[in-house]
Design a protein around this motif. Structure first.
Motif, PDB file in Angstrom:
ATOM      1  N   PRO A  27       1.910   3.528  -1.037  1.00 29.37           N
ATOM      2  CA  PRO A  27       0.784   2.897  -0.360  1.00 29.37           C
ATOM      3  C   PRO A  27       1.068   1.440  -0.068  1.00 29.37           C
ATOM      4  N   TYR A  30      -4.236  -2.141   1.950  1.00 30.31           N
ATOM      5  CA  TYR A  30      -5.271  -1.411   2.667  1.00 30.31           C
ATOM      6  C   TYR A  30      -6.589  -2.150   2.532  1.00 30.31           C
ATOM      7  N   ARG A 145      -5.389   7.051   1.347  1.00 29.47           N
ATOM      8  CA  ARG A 145      -4.443   5.943   1.485  1.00 29.47           C
ATOM      9  C   ARG A 145      -4.005   5.465   0.105  1.00 29.47           C
ATOM     10  N   GLY A 152      -3.577   8.111   5.796  1.00 31.48           N
ATOM     11  CA  GLY A 152      -4.959   8.267   5.359  1.00 31.48           C
ATOM     12  C   GLY A 152      -5.419   9.707   5.307  1.00 31.48           C
TER      13      GLY A 152
END
Length: 265
Positions: A27, A30, A145, A152
């Motif tokens: 990841p 975000y 995410r 996603g």
């Protein structure tokens, strides 16, 4: 997986949200509010619109922007012009953001808007439940995410159950569908590559889907099966895919109703 029993969503449960399966990537940074990419319909895109509800009188409402929604799409959903949405929200252009709250003036109805893209990629439809009592695309998109899915939301479509401000039976279209990307919902049998992933909000080991969810699911199934020539035998639950070790979409999923409705196709 047990469902959420309260409106408070813990960080731990967010990381566990849903039965999506794929190959997680690392990841990155975000944030819920990020700039939307502008995806207007291509010339060869067919758009199917079906009214979910009609208001007895126009009403101003607030809509939370989901991933890859555009002002064009919102205008179709609520029966208002793009310009009226821009004016009501003081927007200088068509740029909107995930999680942004937009005033929709004089909404006359709500329509499920289903875009269809010419391709021979899709050969199966895989059905899921989220295994949670509540949910919506923005929340599950963020969760996936954080689980490592860089694109996603792992499903292609999400059917809401009337929680977290979404309509009961509302069909949310994933960025994966709009971009025609592989799913991250069923690694078994290579279904992420050839299977359209549809998830319904709810824990169907606890209680069945709502009637509105079933109606919207049957609409979506009929549209997708007709357009992509998918036979009823290729509509499967996640747990029915060989190699998938899950009971998704749950023991109370109404397979008899679904199979009966599809038997005439």
């Amino acid at each position: 997986m047990s469902g959420l029993r309260t409106g408070a969503v813990s960080v731990l449960l967010l990381f566990m949200w849903g039965c999506a399966s794929g190959v997680p990537q690392q990841p990155g940074t975000y944030t819920t509010h990020y700039r939307q990419e502008i995806y207007q319909p291509q010339r060869d895109t067919e758009v199917v619109e079906r009214t979910l509800w009609v208001r007895s009188a126009p009403k101003t409402i607030v809509h939370e922007v989901a991933p890859l929604e555009t002002l064009w799409r919102l205008s179709k959903m609520y029966g208002v012009s793009v310009e009226s949405i821009r004016k009501a929200n003081g927007l200088r252009d068509n740029t909107i953001y995930v999680g942004q709250k937009l005033v929709i003036p004089n909404a006359r109805y709500f329509k499920n808007v289903i875009p269809l893209y010419p391709t021979n990629k899709w050969r199966y439809i895989i059905l899921h439940h989220t295994a949670t009592d509540i949910g919506k695309a923005t929340v599950i998109h963020k969760c996936h995410r954080e689980r490592g899915f860089i694109y996603g939301l792992g499903y292609h479509f999400l059917i809401d159950n009337g929680t977290l401000g979404k309509g009961d039976g509302q069909i949310e279209v994933s960025p994966r569908w709009i971009k025609q990307q592989d799913g991250a919902h069923c690694k078994a049998g290579g279904m992420n590559h050839v299977g359209i992933g549809i998830a319904l909000i709810g824990d169907f080991n606890d209680k069945p889907p709502t009637e509105a969810q079933i109606r919207s699911l049957l609409l979506l199934l009929n549209v997708l099966m007709d357009y992509y020539h998918i036979p009823p035998s290729h509509v499967m639950g996640h747990g029915d895919v060989p190699g998938a070790q899950t009971d998704c979409p749950g023991k109370l999923f109404p397979w008899r109703t679904i199979r009966l409705a599809l038997s005439s196709k």
